[in-house]
Design a protein around this motif. Structure first.
Motif, PDB file in Angstrom:
ATOM      1  N   PRO A 217       0.822  -1.217   0.000  1.00  0.00           N
ATOM      2  CA  PRO A 217       0.000   0.000   0.000  1.00  0.00           C
ATOM      3  C   PRO A 217       0.855   1.265   0.000  1.00  0.00           C
ATOM      4  N   GLU A 218       0.406   2.274  -0.729  1.00  0.00           N
ATOM      5  CA  GLU A 218       1.183   3.505  -0.887  1.00  0.00           C
ATOM      6  C   GLU A 218       1.473   4.181   0.453  1.00  0.00           C
ATOM      7  N   ALA A 219       0.531   4.102   1.382  1.00  0.00           N
ATOM      8  CA  ALA A 219       0.721   4.752   2.683  1.00  0.00           C
ATOM      9  C   ALA A 219       1.424   3.851   3.691  1.00  0.00           C
ATOM     10  N   GLY A 220       1.748   2.643   3.270  1.00  0.00           N
ATOM     11  CA  GLY A 220       2.306   1.663   4.198  1.00  0.00           C
ATOM     12  C   GLY A 220       3.645   2.040   4.804  1.00  0.00           C
ATOM     13  N   ALA A 221       4.540   2.570   3.985  1.00  0.00           N
ATOM     14  CA  ALA A 221       5.872   2.917   4.482  1.00  0.00           C
ATOM     15  C   ALA A 221       5.793   4.008   5.538  1.00  0.00           C
ATOM     16  N   ALA A 222       4.927   4.998   5.317  1.00  0.00           N
ATOM     17  CA  ALA A 222       4.767   6.078   6.289  1.00  0.00           C
ATOM     18  C   ALA A 222       4.201   5.559   7.604  1.00  0.00           C
ATOM     19  N   THR A 223       3.247   4.630   7.523  1.00  0.00           N
ATOM     20  CA  THR A 223       2.688   4.025   8.736  1.00  0.00           C
ATOM     21  C   THR A 223       3.766   3.284   9.512  1.00  0.00           C
ATOM     22  N   ALA A 224       4.591   2.534   8.789  1.00  0.00           N
ATOM     23  CA  ALA A 224       5.652   1.762   9.429  1.00  0.00           C
ATOM     24  C   ALA A 224       6.671   2.684  10.098  1.00  0.00           C
ATOM     25  N   VAL A 225       6.992   3.797   9.455  1.00  0.00           N
ATOM     26  CA  VAL A 225       7.930   4.765  10.045  1.00  0.00           C
ATOM     27  C   VAL A 225       7.374   5.310  11.355  1.00  0.00           C
ATOM     28  N   ASN A 226       6.114   5.694  11.347  1.00  0.00           N
ATOM     29  CA  ASN A 226       5.498   6.229  12.563  1.00  0.00           C
ATOM     30  C   ASN A 226       5.512   5.209  13.694  1.00  0.00           C
ATOM     31  N   ALA A 227       5.254   3.947  13.343  1.00  0.00           N
ATOM     32  CA  ALA A 227       5.258   2.885  14.363  1.00  0.00           C
ATOM     33  C   ALA A 227       6.654   2.710  14.944  1.00  0.00           C
ATOM     34  N   LEU A 228       7.660   2.683  14.082  1.00  0.00           N
ATOM     35  CA  LEU A 228       9.031   2.494  14.545  1.00  0.00           C
ATOM     36  C   LEU A 228       9.503   3.673  15.395  1.00  0.00           C
ATOM     37  N   LYS A 229       9.177   4.869  14.970  1.00  0.00           N
ATOM     38  CA  LYS A 229       9.600   6.048  15.721  1.00  0.00           C
ATOM     39  C   LYS A 229       8.943   6.116  17.088  1.00  0.00           C
ATOM     40  N   SER A 230       7.758   5.541  17.194  1.00  0.00           N
ATOM     41  CA  SER A 230       7.056   5.591  18.480  1.00  0.00           C
ATOM     42  C   SER A 230       7.674   4.669  19.519  1.00  0.00           C
ATOM     43  N   VAL A 231       8.488   3.727  19.075  1.00  0.00           N
ATOM     44  CA  VAL A 231       9.080   2.771  20.019  1.00  0.00           C
ATOM     45  C   VAL A 231      10.597   2.847  20.085  1.00  0.00           C
ATOM     46  N   ASP A 232      11.206   3.670  19.208  1.00  0.00           N
ATOM     47  CA  ASP A 232      12.668   3.752  19.185  1.00  0.00           C
ATOM     48  C   ASP A 232      13.102   5.221  19.099  1.00  0.00           C
ATOM     49  N   ASP A 233      13.532   5.754  20.216  1.00  0.00           N
ATOM     50  CA  ASP A 233      13.933   7.165  20.263  1.00  0.00           C
ATOM     51  C   ASP A 233      15.076   7.485  19.298  1.00  0.00           C
TER      52      ASP A 233
END
Length: 342
Positions: free
Chosen positions: A297-313
């Motif tokens: 999905p086109e928005a998938g990479a952005a979603t994954a980035v947000n998820a990763l940033k929320s758990v890794d400072d």
């Protein structure tokens, strides 16, 4: 029998001699690393292998199975494997470390990871905050199941250091760890989850097998299992990568048309964890989260980035090049090929 099963459910078998493809392939013999091949998360990979789709594309594929996705990633980085069948977010994590990896065909459109607590060791559980100081089992430290656990904890105000993360694999070992009380919670996938749930050894607190729930948890489409490889491998072997995408898209499409009986025939007996009924229930629970067409999905990479940033400072200030971690070019060509064959 598997071939007959394929045609019975309405998809067209493309009987093209593999030698016609082999002459055009840059690397017909290659290794795919995967972390927990028995999981429904990787069902398209299993189907592509068991129904001979790789061979039909002229490929001689060896699948190396590891305890978790992070181990499979290490195999490709270390040079012992060519391609990873793993979680999409690893491409982003590696970009942050200066390594170029790219996903080129999707297996799962939602993570299918379920997090739950052990009712034996936590009978008084009320909220995720109760997990502070507890032991959480994941397939392997650093794998997508670990990321999911961190994400759920973060939403409750807990940090990774507030719990103990333990690698328990993705099979009978994970089931045993939960039932024996070695862990207080688990982040894992089917068929492990369904087996534990049916026996009363699991209370679910977050379930991303449901696409709508996954979208709610992550705030958008969260691409999951995929095939990804170093950009250098893709550049050097475009025909080989296309052949891999063809096989996986064909498997994706087959699964969407398949019934439980078809799946049981195609999957190795050892993947059923000794209970066919449980595996069927697990398949039905996870089917909707599997990709129907291999497209990311086109928005998938952005979603994954947000998820990763929320758990890794450490990732908060990283500027990601989202277009560099995935391409749909190969999956689109594969879908066009099979659409014409119908």
């Amino acid at each position: 029998m598997q071939r007959r099963c394929f045609t019975q459910i309405g998809l067209v078998t493309l009987a093209v001699p593999s030698l016609a493809f082999a002459q055009a392939l840059e690397k017909p013999k290659l290794t795919i690393a995967v972390g927990g091949k028995n999981l429904l998360y990787y069902l398209p990979l299993t189907i592509a292998e068991s129904l001979g789709y790789f061979k039909d594309e002229g490929l001689d594929v060896t699948i190396a199975d590891f305890a978790g996705g992070s181990r499979a990633l290490q195999a490709v980085v270390g040079g012992s494997a060519d391609v990873v069948s793993g979680a999409f977010e690893h491409t982003l994590n590696m970009q942050a470390k200066g390594q170029k990896l790219r996903a080129f065909v999707l297996q799962g459109r939602a993570p299918q990871i379920v997090m739950g607590i052990n009712p034996k060791t936590m009978p008084g559980y009320k909220s995720v905050a109760d997990l502070k100081g507890k032991k959480i089992g994941v397939t392997a430290p650093g794998s997508s199941t670990n990321v999911m656990a961190n994400f759920v904890l973060a939403k409750a105000g807990l940090k990774p250091a507030d719990v103990s993360i333990i690698g328990i694999g993705a099979g009978n070992g994970a089931v045993a760890a939960m039932r024996s009380g070695q862990i207080d919670a688990i982040s894992n996938l089917d068929p492990v989850i369904t087996l534990l749930q049916r026996s009363g050894d699991l209370k679910i607190i977050s379930d991303t097998r449901v696409v709508a729930e996954a979208d709610r948890v992550f705030g958008g489409p969260m691409p999951a299992g995929c095939l990804y490889a170093p950009q250098a491998f893709i550049d050097k072997n475009p025909a080989t990568v296309q052949a891999l995408a063809n096989a996986l898209v064909r498997a994706d499409r087959w699964i969407q048309a398949a019934g439980p009986a078809d799946i049981i025939k195609a999957v190795p007996e050892g993947y059923l964890l000794g209970d066919r009924a449980v595996y069927i229930d697990a398949f039905l629970a996870s089917k909707g989260a599997l990709s129907p067409d291999g497209l990311i999905p086109e928005a998938g990479a952005a979603t994954a980035v947000n998820a990763l940033k929320s758990v890794d400072d450490a990732l908060k200030d990283v500027k990601f090049d989202l277009a560099a971690v995935y391409t749909n070019d190969f999956a689109k060509k594969a879908n066009a090929k099979f659409a014409k064959a119908r």
